[in-house]
Design an enzyme around this catalytic site. Structure first.
Site: not given
Ligand code: NAD
Ligand code: GLY
Length: 370
Positions: A121, A143, A185, A227, A237, A241, A245, A248, A252, A265
């Protein structure tokens, strides 16, 4: 040498710091002050582990530490992968005082945070983001979650980390396509409500693409400040907030419609932000000059301003209707009354939406992977 930047996400007793600097991955004192218990599990993937896991584990030598190395890719951001983390935690008798550490990009951050939110939990977790996208967005704000075949990020929880450690040196091993996805972003914050920052980006986009350390540090700091401010005002949100998006709803739909991992993404968000700007212009809310400036900075950042040919207008509408922003069956959009002036609306002309989607240039997704 510039001093480490420390920002705060101000959430009362759940407030936490974001540390931004070079050479802070592996700095034991910075990390361990945020670990209350004895047990630590580092969650990473098979791309990041060979680069940064050893250094991270070395800094945790005072703890009972272990690691789990997950397969890399958006297509593994699933319940099944999260289950692997639970299996490891239970097999090794991790208790409620344990801490999870997310070492990687947004995929690892989102899965690890979700596992931490659910395990017994809720246990503590720490974000060590290693992509630009994760350093400017996903590691901040709590998130967490995974994808479902029918919708992106549909299963998840709000769960804030204990701290965020953004070592900008880790960006040196990132490939150019991933760097650009992170820049999408960054540009987003300028478009939402920070016109000054957008102007700075227009002048400094070349330095960012060339990975100039100071330019990157400034862009990360500005993005996190933006942010952190929004999250502090509206953690769950209920209102503003949702502005984060921007792009997005369309993005998405692209990710779901092309199969997770085909478009990054950040690429999907870039295309989605251009669509949001285009739709704003069609309503007369944004000038054609501002629309051109947005297109220009996205294209200079090597980001797509087209849609995938695999996703028809009908499919866009279908995927968009399962978006989390849909309220009482009505699509909600983040649109703009000029750069830096975003707003939330349900009140759009459906025919303009359809025209925009029909008229968006379409390309085969393979051009992204050139
Ligand atoms: P990712 O986590 O897939 O990383 C991109 C690639 O880079 C992967 O192949 C990873 O293994 C590689 N990588 C990571 N660090 C590295 C480094 N230092 N050197 C070399 N390679 C490296 O993608 P991302 O763009 O980091 O994140 C996208 C994800 O984040 C999506 O799933 C999206 O929905 C999510 N997201 C979440 C939020 C949130 O608020 N929680 C906000 C925006 C995006
Ligand atoms: N990426 C959108 C949020 O964190 O709210």
């Amino acid at each position: 040498m510039a001093r480490m930047k420390t920002l705060t996400v101000d959430l009362g007793e759940r407030s936490y710091p974001i540390y931004i600097d070079t050479r802070i991955l592996g700095k034991s004192d910075l990390l361990t002050r945020h670990i209350p218990g004895k047990q630590v599990l580092v969650v990473t993937n098979d791309t990041v582990a060979p680069l940064y896991l050893e250094k991270t584990l070395e800094s945790l030598s005072a703890f009972d530490n272990d690691a789990i190395i997950l397969p890399d890719g958006e297509e593994y951001k699933t319940m099944a992968t999260t289950q692997l983390i639970f299996d490891k935690l239970l097999a090794n008798r991790f208790n409620r005082t344990a801490t999870l550490i997310a070492l990687g990009g947004g995929v690892i951050g989102d899965i690890t945070g979700f596992a931490a939110a659910c395990y017994q939990r809720g246990i503590n977790f720490i974000q060590i983001p290693t992509t630009l996208l994760a350093q400017v967005d996903s590691s901040v704000g709590g998130k967490t979650g995974v994808n479902h075949p029918l919708g992106k990020n549909m299963i998840g929880a709000f769960h804030q980390p204990q701290c965020v450690i953004a070592d900008t040196d880790t960006l040196n091993t990132l490939d150019d396509r991933q760097l650009s996805a992170g820049i999408a972003e960054v540009i987003k914050y300028g478009m939402i409500n920070d016109y000054e920052f957008f102007l700075w980006l227009e002048e400094n986009i070349k330095s960012l693409l060339a990975r100039d350390t100071e330019a990157l540090a400034y862009a990360i700091e500005c993005s996190c400040q933006n942010k952190a401010r929004v999250v502090a005002a509206d953690e769950r949100e209920g209102g503003q907030r949702a502005l984060l998006n921007l792009g997005h709803t369309f993005g998405h739909a692209i990710e779901t419609g092309t199969g997770y991992g085909t478009w990054l993404h950040g690429e999907a968000v870039a295309s989605g932000m251009y669509m949001a700007a285009n739709l704003s212009a069609r309503h007369g809310w944004m000038s054609s000059e501002d629309l051109e400036r947005i297109k220009d900075i996205l294209q200079k950042s090597r980001l797509p301003t087209f849609a995938p040919e695999e996703v028809s207008t009908d499919e866009f509408i279908k995927h968009m209707s399962v978006d989390k922003k849909v309220l009482a069956g009505k699509l909600r959009f983040i649109l703009m009354k000029g750069i830096g002036k975003s707003f939330i609306t349900e009140d759009i002309q459906h025919n303009l939406l359809i025209d925009m989607l029909n008229e968006m240039p379409r390309c085969n997704s393979q051009v992204l992977d050139k």
